[in-house]
Design a protein around this motif. Structure first.
Motif: not given
Length: 186
Positions: A69-77, A102-103, A128-129, A134-136
């Motif tokens: 349901d999210a429009d975008g993400f922040i992933l941290g590790s 596509g996010k 992600c790819r 789409w990773p920034l």
């Protein structure tokens, strides 16, 4: 706009969670609704490719739904042995292109060493790819993370603080552009 942030650290005093929160705050100030999924609190079981996925606990289905349901993400590790943490890899194994395709994704890494978390960020970028996200392009890393933060949760290095805040703003802007909101004047 809903952004899910996933902190991939099991450490109770996680510097990764602190970095993720800086991005979340900037994204919220730019107009996003943000939510933190701290994997330390989610107790996801090991992904084991079981034939009947309905037998996973409800928290797995909730996690998948939030990601879908999210429009975008922040992933941290944090950087663990030149890669991402096992808990984050396990969580990402529960989802696929259906949830991420596509996010846009903002990535951040932390490391105890001076070199930062470059390998962690490269690994997250590849994941992600592979899942058609789409990773920034900006992927900040916090080196010497054990000594990088002030008591208020901000970074001691003001330039790095700005880079990480800008990442949250860039994530919101990318999602808006992709959704046509900027073109429509929203």
């Amino acid at each position: 706009m809903k952004i899910i942030a996933v902190s991939g650290s099991m450490n109770a005093t996680s510097t990764t969670r602190q970095a993720v929160k800086i991005i979340m705050k900037a994204a919220a100030e730019a107009g996003a609704d943000t939510e933190l999924i701290d994997l330390r609190e989610w107790d996801l079981p090991m992904y084991d490719c079981r034939p009947d996925e309905n037998t996973y606990p409800e928290r797995v289905h909730t996690f998948r739904k939030k990601m879908l349901d999210a429009d975008g993400f922040i992933l941290g590790s944090p950087q663990y042995h030149g890669s991402i943490t096992g808990c984050l890899k396990n969580a990402l194994d529960f989802i696929g292109a259906r949830e991420l395709e596509g996010k846009f994704v903002a990535l951040v890494g932390t490391a105890g060493g001076m070199m930062g978390a470059t390998d962690t960020l490269n690994t997250l970028n590849i994941i992600c790819r592979t899942l058609h996200a789409w990773p920034l392009p900006s992927m900040p890393s916090v080196p010497r993370s054990y000594d990088a933060f002030l008591p208020d949760g901000n970074l001691k290095d003001e330039k790095l603080q700005q880079r990480i805040e800008t990442l949250g703003e860039q994530l919101v802007r990318a999602i808006r552009q992709n959704n046509g909101e900027l073109l429509a004047g929203k």
